[in-house]
Design an enzyme around this catalytic site. Structure first.
Site, PDB file in Angstrom:
ATOM      1  N   GLU A  40       0.630  -1.448   0.001  1.00  0.00           N
ATOM      2  CA  GLU A  40       0.364  -0.071   0.112  1.00  0.00           C
ATOM      3  C   GLU A  40       0.925   1.355  -0.092  1.00  0.00           C
ATOM      4  OE1 GLU A  40      -2.585  -0.073   3.187  1.00  0.00           O
ATOM      5  OE2 GLU A  40      -3.547   2.537   2.403  1.00  0.00           O
ATOM      6  N   ARG A 266       5.307 -12.871   9.290  1.00  0.00           N
ATOM      7  CA  ARG A 266       5.831 -11.809   9.113  1.00  0.00           C
ATOM      8  C   ARG A 266       6.812 -11.516  10.078  1.00  0.00           C
ATOM      9  NH1 ARG A 266       2.079  -8.206   9.134  1.00  0.00           N
ATOM     10  NH2 ARG A 266       3.691  -6.249   9.224  1.00  0.00           N
ATOM     11  N   LYS A 276       4.838   0.723   9.173  1.00  0.00           N
ATOM     12  CA  LYS A 276       4.379   2.131   8.535  1.00  0.00           C
ATOM     13  C   LYS A 276       3.891   2.914   9.788  1.00  0.00           C
ATOM     14  CE  LYS A 276       3.315   0.130   4.783  1.00  0.00           C
ATOM     15  NZ  LYS A 276       2.455   0.157   3.594  1.00  0.00           N
TER      16      LYS A 276
END
Ligand code: ATP
Ligand code: MG
Length: 561
Positions: A40, A266, A276
């Site tokens: 994104e 992850r 982020k």
């Protein structure tokens, strides 16, 4: 690796490769493998993304398949073209190529809308006017089933009309949503009639002001994967509970392809944060100097710090791909970095805290042209020249008037070897009025150039540079940005654990003359100090700036071998 393993990879095969191999054996997807990396564009990429990039591009290439780059740009509120550009540059820098397959979820907005109409026509979606708060109450909880929206049984004709009017801009933001009609009693909250579309009047970096309704991530992601004929949609574990919705949407629609979603753990690393949102906060609150601050775990920051793409790829390989979350020691990342830098970095000398040394037994104008190798194990790297003259610099840290036990460097009356040069003896210590040592007077033993001193052992070796010909440089020393192992996982705010000493700027450092022509991003091992690289943003020919990439000591390797 099993005997039947036909791939050329040197690492043992991971569970994803095993699934793909089986699919290929069964001729699923006509033997095709296609993956995608779906960022994104709401921030810069970090080392966690590198794992996903390596996995997606690496897996595709391993099976002679393709990997797309797809921007998941369904939430224009937080997205920006600046991020799109930085993401592309970081992926290229890491060494991967999406060729002409650069896609945007926003490329599919027209089709996504049509699929919304298709769902309505099939009685699988409805327009709902519950407010966010009401919707939350109707949704129930993990232990309580939800309740049907009073508008769930609206007629297809009415739904079609309302959805068209949502798109046409007839309603205020938030007045209506389009929802999937699945099951409000489902134990999986994601299946309780999730929102597919919402009304948001926002300018989009790709589609401008064309749309005032935007599709939700879950709805968009599976359809984008299918439209791109992705075969294996690799994502992180938190999407496991979303997989039923991924499959449900594709099952309802008249769409040929149905990619297989596979989840993996992850990457988490200690002493850092990797969301982020938090990285953006560090930037916005000026707690660091931008996304590419060399202390940041962003790929741009790591690049500026001096990380090599190969060391990051190798690290991702070492970490492997698993189904269970864990935290990786940052020492392992640094180990992979040192491993690469040791092989690829030419050696040089740089004195960080210069202490002037005047040689009493050579003439003014004396010069010994010395030739040193650029790498002890790699002759191909060639040689460098450095001249020894009457005035040189050594590092303040290499002289002690009152030496602590075990100190092997220079002391009053003691001897030390200058790297690649003579043995010197400290004859006199000069201090300023405050008692600070400002200069040493030393003598050389002229018989020790390339030869052992007669009749005695000199243990210490120190680095040095000639005073006149050396280059003045700025050095930025970095330490961990956080002084807590898990800044994220504690009760306090992660910002409370920012290391106040994570950056130290040294000016007036002196580097050997061969560094005068160093180019941005060139990397060196400064002997006895560590690995350094020319700052790609702030360094100029007039004012060279070097960043400390990583020190020489590898404690991780000692503990893990
Ligand atoms: P963040 O939580 O840092 O905001 P994100 O998942 O929202 O990350 P995206 O831009 O959606 O960021 O991520 C792009 C891809 O990278 C996704 O497939 C995501 O699963 C993957 N990814 C993100 N963070 C990690 C990580 N720490 N380890 C492995 N893959 C990751
Ligand atoms: Mg995301």
């Amino acid at each position: 690796m099993s005997e039947s393993d036909s791939t050329s990879s040197t690492s043992p095969s991971n569970f994803i490769q095993q699934i793909i191999r089986e699919d290929l054996e069964n001729n699923k997807n006509e033997g095709r493998v296609q993956t995608r990396f779906p960022p994104e564009p709401n921030g810069y990429l970090h080392i966690g993304h590198a794992k996903s990039i390596c996995l997606n591009f690496g897996t595709a290439s391993e099976f002679s398949g393709l990997c797309n780059l797809r921007f998941d740009d369904t939430n224009p509120e937080k997205e920006d073209l600046e991020y799109v550009d930085s993401i592309k540059e970081s992926i290229r820098w890491l060494g991967f190529d999406w060729e002409d397959r650069e896609y945007y979820a926003s490329n599919y907005f027209d089709q996504l809308y049509d699929f919304g109409v298709e769902l309505i026509n099939k009685g699988k979606a409805y327009v709902c006017s519950l407010t966010q708060d009401e919707a939350r109450q109707f949704r129930g909880t993990l232990t309580e089933p939800g309740k049907n929206s009073p508008e769930r049984e609206r007629s297809i004709a009415e739904n079609l009309e309302l959805f068209a009017r949502m798109k046409a801009g007839d309603f205020e933001d938030g007045a209506y949503t389009l929802r999937a009609k699945i099951n409000m009693q489902s134990p999986n909250m994601n299946m309780r009639d999730p929102v597919l579309y919402r009304i948001r009047r926002l300018h989009h970096h790709q589609t401008g002001d064309k749309w005032c309704i935007y599709p939700m991530y879950d709805y968009t992601h599976c359809i984008s994967d299918a439209l791109e004929n992705i075969t294996h949609s690799l994502c992180t574990l938190e999407f496991e509970d979303h997989r039923p919705l991924y499959d449900w949407v594709l099952d309802q629609l008249d769409i040929a392809s149905h990619p297989q979603q596979i989840e993996f753990a992850r990457l988490n690393i200690n002493y850092t944060v990797m969301s982020k949102r938090k990285l953006k906060q560090l930037v916005d609150e000026n707690l660091v100097n931008g996304w590419d601050d060399p202390r940041m775990p962003t790929l741009d920051g790591m690049r500026r710090r001096g990380y090599t793409p190969g060391s990051i790829r190798n690290f991702c390989d070492m970490v492997g791909v698993t189904k269970s979350n864990s935290v990786v020691d940052v020492g392992m990342l640094e180990h992979s970095l040192r491993d690469d830098l040791d092989k690829t970095s030419p050696r040089a000398m740089c004195v960080l805290r210069p202490l002037k040394v005047v040689i009493v037994n050579v003439e003014e104008g004396h010069k010994d042209e010395l030739i040193l190798s650029r790498h002890p194990k790699d002759e191909e790297m060639g040689e460098r020249k450095i001249s020894f003259s009457k005035t040189i610099y050594i590092d303040h840290a290499d002289f002690e008037e009152v030496p602590p036990p075990g100190f092997k460097r220079l002391i009053p009356g003691g001897e030390v070897r200058l790297r690649g040069c003579y043995v010197i003896k400290c004859e006199e210590v000069i201090k300023d009025s405050a008692g600070k040592v400002v200069e040493l007077r030393c003598s050389i033993d002229a018989a020790t150039l390339g030869a052992k001193p007669e009749g005695r052992k000199v243990k210490g070796v120190v680095h040095w540079v000639p005073a006149e010909e050396s280059v003045e440089v700025e050095i930025r020393l970095y330490d961990r940005l956080f002084n807590h192992e898990a800044p994220d996982a504690t009760d306090g705010d992660y910002r409370d654990f920012i290391n106040p000493d994570s950056l130290e700027v040294l000016t007036g450092c002196r580097a050997e003359p061969s560094l005068r022509d160093a180019l941005p991003e060139e990397r060196f091992q400064f002997e006895r100090e560590g690995y350094f690289c020319v700052d790609r943003i702030n360094s100029t020919k007039e004012h060279p700036v070097f960043n400390l990439t990583v020190g020489l000591r590898d404690t991780w390797a000692k503990q893990n071998r």
